[in-house]
Each structure stands twice: as C-alpha cells, then as structure tokens.
Write a protein that holds these residues in place. Sequence first.
Motif, PDB file in Angstrom:
ATOM      1  N   TYR A 335       0.861  -1.185   0.000  1.00  0.00           N
ATOM      2  CA  TYR A 335       0.000   0.000   0.000  1.00  0.00           C
ATOM      3  C   TYR A 335       0.900   1.239   0.000  1.00  0.00           C
ATOM      4  O   TYR A 335       1.824   1.349   0.816  1.00  0.00           O
ATOM      5  N   ILE A 336       0.629   2.144  -0.929  1.00  0.00           N
ATOM      6  CA  ILE A 336       1.372   3.405  -0.996  1.00  0.00           C
ATOM      7  C   ILE A 336       0.368   4.539  -0.829  1.00  0.00           C
ATOM      8  O   ILE A 336      -0.549   4.678  -1.640  1.00  0.00           O
ATOM      9  N   ASN A 337       0.561   5.315   0.248  1.00  0.00           N
ATOM     10  CA  ASN A 337      -0.407   6.361   0.617  1.00  0.00           C
ATOM     11  C   ASN A 337      -1.819   5.785   0.699  1.00  0.00           C
ATOM     12  O   ASN A 337      -2.785   6.334   0.165  1.00  0.00           O
ATOM     13  N   ASP A 338      -1.909   4.600   1.357  1.00  0.00           N
ATOM     14  CA  ASP A 338      -3.179   3.886   1.612  1.00  0.00           C
ATOM     15  C   ASP A 338      -3.847   3.341   0.360  1.00  0.00           C
ATOM     16  O   ASP A 338      -4.984   2.866   0.416  1.00  0.00           O
ATOM     17  N   VAL A 359       3.845  -2.593   3.718  1.00  0.00           N
ATOM     18  CA  VAL A 359       3.806  -3.962   3.189  1.00  0.00           C
ATOM     19  C   VAL A 359       3.173  -4.834   4.267  1.00  0.00           C
ATOM     20  O   VAL A 359       3.657  -4.869   5.404  1.00  0.00           O
ATOM     21  N   LYS A 360       2.093  -5.535   3.895  1.00  0.00           N
ATOM     22  CA  LYS A 360       1.353  -6.367   4.846  1.00  0.00           C
ATOM     23  C   LYS A 360       1.464  -7.828   4.435  1.00  0.00           C
ATOM     24  O   LYS A 360       1.361  -8.162   3.252  1.00  0.00           O
ATOM     25  N   TYR A 361       1.664  -8.680   5.475  1.00  0.00           N
ATOM     26  CA  TYR A 361       1.760 -10.122   5.223  1.00  0.00           C
ATOM     27  C   TYR A 361       1.240 -10.875   6.443  1.00  0.00           C
ATOM     28  O   TYR A 361       1.806 -10.784   7.526  1.00  0.00           O
ATOM     29  N   GLN A 362       0.122 -11.575   6.236  1.00  0.00           N
ATOM     30  CA  GLN A 362      -0.484 -12.436   7.262  1.00  0.00           C
ATOM     31  C   GLN A 362      -0.610 -11.736   8.608  1.00  0.00           C
ATOM     32  O   GLN A 362      -0.160 -12.232   9.647  1.00  0.00           O
ATOM     33  N   LYS A 367       6.115  -0.444   7.842  1.00  0.00           N
ATOM     34  CA  LYS A 367       5.865   0.867   7.249  1.00  0.00           C
ATOM     35  C   LYS A 367       7.177   1.631   7.089  1.00  0.00           C
ATOM     36  O   LYS A 367       8.086   1.507   7.912  1.00  0.00           O
ATOM     37  N   ARG A 368       7.229   2.399   6.011  1.00  0.00           N
ATOM     38  CA  ARG A 368       8.346   3.332   5.813  1.00  0.00           C
ATOM     39  C   ARG A 368       7.811   4.585   5.142  1.00  0.00           C
ATOM     40  O   ARG A 368       6.965   4.500   4.242  1.00  0.00           O
ATOM     41  N   THR A 369       8.328   5.714   5.575  1.00  0.00           N
ATOM     42  CA  THR A 369       7.987   6.994   4.961  1.00  0.00           C
ATOM     43  C   THR A 369       9.243   7.544   4.314  1.00  0.00           C
ATOM     44  O   THR A 369      10.308   7.603   4.964  1.00  0.00           O
ATOM     45  N   LEU A 370       9.141   7.922   3.056  1.00  0.00           N
ATOM     46  CA  LEU A 370      10.333   8.410   2.362  1.00  0.00           C
ATOM     47  C   LEU A 370       9.986   9.602   1.494  1.00  0.00           C
ATOM     48  O   LEU A 370       8.845   9.753   1.044  1.00  0.00           O
ATOM     49  N   ARG A 376      14.561   4.920  -5.990  1.00  0.00           N
ATOM     50  CA  ARG A 376      14.733   4.252  -4.714  1.00  0.00           C
ATOM     51  C   ARG A 376      14.384   2.782  -4.829  1.00  0.00           C
ATOM     52  O   ARG A 376      13.525   2.392  -5.610  1.00  0.00           O
ATOM     53  N   HIS A 377      15.026   1.978  -4.003  1.00  0.00           N
ATOM     54  CA  HIS A 377      14.801   0.532  -3.954  1.00  0.00           C
ATOM     55  C   HIS A 377      14.588   0.158  -2.495  1.00  0.00           C
ATOM     56  O   HIS A 377      15.524   0.245  -1.685  1.00  0.00           O
ATOM     57  N   LEU A 378      13.362  -0.252  -2.126  1.00  0.00           N
ATOM     58  CA  LEU A 378      13.046  -0.632  -0.748  1.00  0.00           C
ATOM     59  C   LEU A 378      12.928  -2.145  -0.644  1.00  0.00           C
ATOM     60  O   LEU A 378      12.325  -2.795  -1.496  1.00  0.00           O
ATOM     61  N   ASN A 379      13.494  -2.706   0.428  1.00  0.00           N
ATOM     62  CA  ASN A 379      13.425  -4.155   0.659  1.00  0.00           C
ATOM     63  C   ASN A 379      12.896  -4.393   2.072  1.00  0.00           C
ATOM     64  O   ASN A 379      13.487  -3.912   3.052  1.00  0.00           O
TER      65      ASN A 379
END
Length: 382
Positions: A335-338, A359-362, A367-370, A376-379
Amino acid sequence: MRKKNVLGLLKSPMAYVVTGFLFVISLFVFEYAFAKGTVDRAVLQELAKNSGAPTVNSSSATRNYTPAVRVGLISQADIDDLASRVASLNEEKLQLDNTWRIERNKHDSMMIRIEDSKKTIRLEMDEVLLNNSPRERLDELLGLHELLSKDEKEVAKRVSQIEEKLASHQLLLVQAKRDLDRMKTNYAAQQREQDIQRVQEITRFLDRELRFSEAVSFKCSPSKSLAACLNDYPLDARIQNWVQDHYQAALSEELADQIDQVRLSSDWYTTEVNRNFTEANMNLDGSVSAEVEVRANVVSRKMMACALLKAPADLCETQSVSLIVRSNKYGDQVYINDKPYGSTPLSLILDPGVYNVEVKYQGLTQKRTLTLEDNRHLNFVF
C-alpha cells in the motif's frame, strides 16, 4: 469303537456345514481386518509383487522437480523450462487419473461380485443344511470366493497406492504452478525495472543542440536577383529533413550499445531552428548554388525514450523517478499512501514527493515513509 465314531462324525454332512460356516466367518474377519489396516503389510506387498501391481515410485518428471528458487536475473529460457516441467507434471496427473478410474471401476465391479458370492454361499449353505445340495458345490463356491477376495485385496491395494501417488503428485503440481506464476511475475517486474533503467539512461542523450552546414542548388529565373531567389526558395521543408537526419545519426552513434537501429519520427520531438546562407552564387542561366548554416535546438517529447526502446508508454508519461519495492514473502500486499498496489516485487514510476509505503503479510505490517526525489529501492524483511 471311538475311532469309528470320530471318523463317522468327520464324514457327516454337519461337519462340512460347520467347516464351511467357519471358513466364511474367517473371510469376513480378514476383510474387516484389511479395512481397518491391521492386515500385515508385508503380505500385501508380496501379493502386489506377484500380481504385477504398480508401485508408488515417482516418475522422472516428479523426481526431477524441485521448487524454483531463483538467484539473480530470470531469463525467458528459465520460464520456458519451468513451464515445460509443469506441462509434464500435468500430463502425468492425467495419466494417473485415468489409471485410477480404471482400477477403481475394477474394484467396484469386484465388490459387487463378492457381495453376490456371499449371497450365493448363504443360499448354498441353507440347501446343504436341508440336504438339498451336495457338499462339493459349497466347497467350490467357497474356493471361488476365496480367490475373488484375494483378487479384490490386490486391486484395493493398487487403488490405494495410486491415490497416494496422486495426492503427492498434486502437491508437486500445485507447487510447480505457483513457482511458475511467481517466476512470471518476477520476470515482468525485472523487465519493467530494466526498461525503467534503460529509459533513464537514454533520456539524457535526447535533448541537444545541432549545428551543421548543407549545400543547396536550384534553378531560378535569370530576371530575379540572387537575394530574391534565395528568399523564394522553400528551405524550411528541407531543413526539417536535415535536422532529422543529423539528429538520427548523432543518436545512432551515442546509443549504439542500447539500440540496434535508431529510426526517428518527427512527432517524437520539437525543434527551434535558426539558419542563414553563408555563401551563394548565381549563374547567367539562373542556376543557384549556396551553403546553408543551420542551428537547431531539439527537445524530445516524454514518450520518445519509450518509443525508441519499444518499452511500455506509461514508463515515460510521468517524471523518471522509480520506486521498487521487494520483500522476502510471497503473497504480501503493498500500500502506498493507503492505495493498494498488489504484491511484491513492485516497480512504479512516481512523481517526486513524500510517500508512506506499507507492506502487509499475514497480519504483520511494516511501514516506511520516504521523500522520493531519486530512484529508490526498498526491501522489506519479515
């Protein structure tokens, strides 16, 4: 005297009836024990061996398949190879399904015959008890019932083996299909990421200033002056062709490592042109020859990089700032900006700005704010 009595008792009809009755009871006990799984497995294995029953060994397609774990870049050959293995597993499943149906129908038919045999034996026992039927007939029926029951156990074992193999095979097939879907998703994301990088790499070469000279020659009326002839000559139409030729030649040289052959369209860019004649001569017959100096400022349109690379047009519709989101879980949600964007790996082209990435999982959420100003590459790791 006692010896004769014992022999007479053994030869009596009642002895045969009791013996037959006990034999039938033993068959029922054996069937019940087999149904409950208490029959010796070694005996059944020996029966299967002697009867040529199929084993539960995996086929070559099943033995050779291992879950797809890719490290590094994925190629189309990787996808084709996994797709071929999925097709092999699926074909084998169809064969197993067909074998199972044949053996199951055979087993159902034998169970009907066994039930009929039981009814016949009961009726024959009643006839023997009433002395209306010879003992040999009952012995024959009991022998046939024993053989039929043995055959039924062998078929039931084969059905059970095939069902076990089908269950194991189905798990492998589901895993292979899931791996194939995931590989295709990762490959599409990988291709998109590569396209984004290529778009960004060539974009910096597209806007440029061109300076060149061209010679022209044409016929004009001898009654006109040279200045009038030069002024009346339709030079602008030729200049656009010259600009495109020089622009195309310059890009072909600089982008040779990224594009095999550059072919431009005038709809992909705009130009601002300044030109003037540096030399000009006119003969008495009206023949004019001149040298034209051209300065052209070329500005590419947003879609030009995608058109040159034959990449998806949406990569060029916004500013060239990319956001790539990955995680170590399959089936997560981003989810990006909900706003939902699907599962990772995810590649997006976004306008510069502040973004809240979730990023949601089970039931777990990271959460990250950038502030997105550059690529950019987020992991995310769960």
